[in-house]
Scaffold this motif. Structure first.
Motif, PDB file in Angstrom:
ATOM      1  N   GLU A 110       0.732  -1.148  -0.007  1.00 24.35           N
ATOM      2  CA  GLU A 110      -0.067  -0.029   0.105  1.00 24.35           C
ATOM      3  C   GLU A 110       0.901   1.179  -0.064  1.00 24.35           C
ATOM      4  O   GLU A 110       2.109   1.287   0.347  1.00 24.35           O
ATOM      5  CB  GLU A 110      -1.060   0.013   1.136  1.00 24.35           C
ATOM      6  CG  GLU A 110      -1.829   1.510   1.247  1.00 24.35           C
ATOM      7  CD  GLU A 110      -2.709   1.275   2.469  1.00 24.35           C
ATOM      8  OE1 GLU A 110      -3.460   2.165   2.377  1.00 24.35           O
ATOM      9  OE2 GLU A 110      -2.092   0.969   3.526  1.00 24.35           O
ATOM     10  N   GLU A 111       0.437   2.242  -0.557  1.00 22.80           N
ATOM     11  CA  GLU A 111       0.907   3.578  -0.385  1.00 22.80           C
ATOM     12  C   GLU A 111      -0.022   4.774   0.147  1.00 22.80           C
ATOM     13  O   GLU A 111      -1.357   4.731  -0.399  1.00 22.80           O
ATOM     14  CB  GLU A 111       1.453   4.112  -1.828  1.00 22.80           C
ATOM     15  CG  GLU A 111       2.658   3.446  -2.346  1.00 22.80           C
ATOM     16  CD  GLU A 111       3.267   4.175  -3.387  1.00 22.80           C
ATOM     17  OE1 GLU A 111       2.294   4.803  -4.303  1.00 22.80           O
ATOM     18  OE2 GLU A 111       4.246   3.766  -4.208  1.00 22.80           O
ATOM     19  N   GLN A 112       0.350   5.337   1.286  1.00 25.02           N
ATOM     20  CA  GLN A 112      -0.740   6.171   1.837  1.00 25.02           C
ATOM     21  C   GLN A 112      -0.184   7.296   1.914  1.00 25.02           C
ATOM     22  O   GLN A 112       0.901   7.885   1.928  1.00 25.02           O
ATOM     23  CB  GLN A 112      -0.786   5.852   3.384  1.00 25.02           C
ATOM     24  CG  GLN A 112      -1.498   4.586   3.750  1.00 25.02           C
ATOM     25  CD  GLN A 112      -1.650   4.315   5.104  1.00 25.02           C
ATOM     26  OE1 GLN A 112      -1.778   5.202   5.897  1.00 25.02           O
ATOM     27  NE2 GLN A 112      -1.750   2.981   5.459  1.00 25.02           N
ATOM     28  N   GLU A 113      -1.061   8.545   1.534  1.00 26.15           N
ATOM     29  CA  GLU A 113      -0.949   9.734   1.623  1.00 26.15           C
ATOM     30  C   GLU A 113      -1.043  10.426   2.875  1.00 26.15           C
ATOM     31  O   GLU A 113      -2.187  10.227   3.455  1.00 26.15           O
ATOM     32  CB  GLU A 113      -1.802  10.566   0.226  1.00 26.15           C
ATOM     33  CG  GLU A 113      -1.352  10.226  -1.025  1.00 26.15           C
ATOM     34  CD  GLU A 113      -2.129  11.113  -2.081  1.00 26.15           C
ATOM     35  OE1 GLU A 113      -2.887  11.929  -1.648  1.00 26.15           O
ATOM     36  OE2 GLU A 113      -1.896  10.861  -3.312  1.00 26.15           O
ATOM     37  N   VAL A 114      -0.594  11.388   3.163  1.00 30.34           N
ATOM     38  CA  VAL A 114      -0.683  11.852   4.708  1.00 30.34           C
ATOM     39  C   VAL A 114      -0.294  13.613   4.466  1.00 30.34           C
ATOM     40  O   VAL A 114       0.461  13.821   3.781  1.00 30.34           O
ATOM     41  CB  VAL A 114      -0.029  11.373   5.510  1.00 30.34           C
ATOM     42  CG1 VAL A 114       1.573  11.251   5.521  1.00 30.34           C
ATOM     43  CG2 VAL A 114      -0.273  11.652   7.104  1.00 30.34           C
ATOM     44  N   THR A 142       4.104  10.849   1.170  1.00 37.76           N
ATOM     45  CA  THR A 142       3.504   9.736   0.863  1.00 37.76           C
ATOM     46  C   THR A 142       4.027   8.492   1.559  1.00 37.76           C
ATOM     47  O   THR A 142       5.683   8.706   1.419  1.00 37.76           O
ATOM     48  CB  THR A 142       3.497   9.407  -0.624  1.00 37.76           C
ATOM     49  OG1 THR A 142       2.721  10.183  -1.166  1.00 37.76           O
ATOM     50  CG2 THR A 142       2.848   7.926  -0.870  1.00 37.76           C
ATOM     51  N   LEU A 222       2.909   8.548   9.783  1.00 35.03           N
ATOM     52  CA  LEU A 222       2.653   7.231   8.870  1.00 35.03           C
ATOM     53  C   LEU A 222       2.806   6.101   9.874  1.00 35.03           C
ATOM     54  O   LEU A 222       2.505   4.834   9.377  1.00 35.03           O
ATOM     55  CB  LEU A 222       3.494   7.228   7.825  1.00 35.03           C
ATOM     56  CG  LEU A 222       3.031   8.147   6.713  1.00 35.03           C
ATOM     57  CD1 LEU A 222       4.421   8.380   5.681  1.00 35.03           C
ATOM     58  CD2 LEU A 222       1.878   7.786   5.871  1.00 35.03           C
ATOM     59  N   ARG A 227      -2.823   3.735  10.891  1.00 31.78           N
ATOM     60  CA  ARG A 227      -2.202   3.567   9.489  1.00 31.78           C
ATOM     61  C   ARG A 227      -1.569   2.077   9.313  1.00 31.78           C
ATOM     62  O   ARG A 227      -1.467   1.663   8.241  1.00 31.78           O
ATOM     63  CB  ARG A 227      -1.295   4.717   9.333  1.00 31.78           C
ATOM     64  CG  ARG A 227      -1.988   5.819   9.209  1.00 31.78           C
ATOM     65  CD  ARG A 227      -1.123   6.908   8.911  1.00 31.78           C
ATOM     66  NE  ARG A 227      -2.031   8.330   8.800  1.00 31.78           N
ATOM     67  CZ  ARG A 227      -2.867   8.638   7.504  1.00 31.78           C
ATOM     68  NH1 ARG A 227      -2.751   7.689   6.711  1.00 31.78           N
ATOM     69  NH2 ARG A 227      -3.428   9.830   7.680  1.00 31.78           N
ATOM     70  N   GLU A 230      -4.048  -0.667   8.913  1.00 31.41           N
ATOM     71  CA  GLU A 230      -4.762  -0.570   7.503  1.00 31.41           C
ATOM     72  C   GLU A 230      -3.673  -1.168   6.372  1.00 31.41           C
ATOM     73  O   GLU A 230      -4.166  -1.780   5.535  1.00 31.41           O
ATOM     74  CB  GLU A 230      -4.869   0.978   7.112  1.00 31.41           C
ATOM     75  CG  GLU A 230      -5.321   1.347   5.605  1.00 31.41           C
ATOM     76  CD  GLU A 230      -5.704   2.722   5.064  1.00 31.41           C
ATOM     77  OE1 GLU A 230      -5.678   2.933   3.972  1.00 31.41           O
ATOM     78  OE2 GLU A 230      -5.842   3.486   5.880  1.00 31.41           O
ATOM     79  N   ALA A 231      -2.515  -0.734   6.629  1.00 34.18           N
ATOM     80  CA  ALA A 231      -1.348  -1.430   5.790  1.00 34.18           C
ATOM     81  C   ALA A 231      -1.652  -2.859   5.881  1.00 34.18           C
ATOM     82  O   ALA A 231      -1.266  -3.632   4.696  1.00 34.18           O
ATOM     83  CB  ALA A 231      -0.190  -0.865   6.181  1.00 34.18           C
TER      84      ALA A 231
END
Length: 261
Positions: A110-114, A142, A222, A227, A230-231
């Motif tokens: 996954e890649e999360q924006e924050v 990210t 992150l 988070r 979620e990952a």
């Protein structure tokens, strides 16, 4: 001579012997019969015995088929007694599963924006508060999460032939990389001392220091529990999508189950 032919020969000899004994007993009791009667008697008795043997054979064959169940053996969770097409062992799957680590060591899940709200401060002349300048900023970045496939070993793979499930235990997702995007930085309100004028201007060294601080703040965000959880959800999904097609090439009957170590 094959085993099947030997069994047929034994049945034939048994029938002939039984017929002869029965006929002899009949002759002793009722006297000698004509050739035609003798032949008829022999034929009748033979047919009777043959029918009984066929019925007995059918009964025991059906019993054999009905009792053909799954049995346990050493170093094998379960295997079909008749070596059916679904009789696999863990070893049948290990090579292709562990070999995937050679093809791609890290699996991006996954890649999360924050974004993070922060401020920068210019202390101004003589470090006096009246010369200080504060600027509110919102920084964006990210985070990339991965699982290390090389951490999976033979002890992390198990097979259940009762439910046709292959369980693979994977490591938890970790934050692998953080990227700060300076172009998305939002400038907010400024708070200046009463003798401070103009906006904050950073030199190259200050800019580099600010980017380092921004990455640290983004990494902290992150790494929060929510988070990472979620990952992990995406880690299970990604691992399933990676291994299910591989397992299917060996046997389409088996379903991959992903668990954490």
């Amino acid at each position: 001579m094959s085993e099947n032919e030997l069994q047929k020969q034994e049945i034939k000899e048994f029938i002939e012997k039984t017929v002869d004994e029965s006929v002899d007993k009949a002759f002793k009791k009722y006297g000698k019969r004509s050739g035609f009667s003798l032949f008829s008697l022999r034929k009748l008795i033979s047919l009777f015995i043959l029918a009984a043997l066929i019925g007995t054979g059918v009964y025991w064959y059906n019993r054999y088929i009905a009792d053909d169940k799954v049995a346990s053996i050493e170093n094998h969770d379960l295997t079909l007694k008749n070596n059916g097409i679904f009789g696999f062992t863990v070893a049948d799957f290990e090579e292709v599963i562990l070999g995937e680590a050679t093809r791609q060591r890290l699996l991006i899940v996954e890649e999360q924006e924050v974004y993070v709200n922060t401020t920068i401060t210019d202390t101004g002349l003589f470090n006096l508060g009246v010369f200080n300048k504060k600027q509110a900023l919102t920084i964006h970045g990210t985070g990339q999460y991965t699982i290390d496939l090389t951490q999976i070993n033979v002890n992390d793979i198990s097979l259940d032939e009762g439910t046709y499930e292959l369980t693979i235990r994977i490591p938890h997702a970790v934050l692998h990389q953080t990227s700060f995007d300076p172009e998305k930085t939002e400038i907010g309100d400024s708070q200046n001392g009463w003798l401070a004028f103009g906006s904050i201007k950073l030199d190259m060294e200050q800019q580099k220091e600010f980017e380092t601080t921004a990455n640290e703040k983004l990494e902290e965000k992150l790494s929060e529990k929510e988070r990472l959880e979620e990952a992990d959800r995406f880690a299970k999904l990604s691992a399933y999508e990676t291994y299910q097609p591989i397992v299917k090439t060996i046997s389409p009957a088996y379903k991959v189950i992903i668990e954490f170590k």
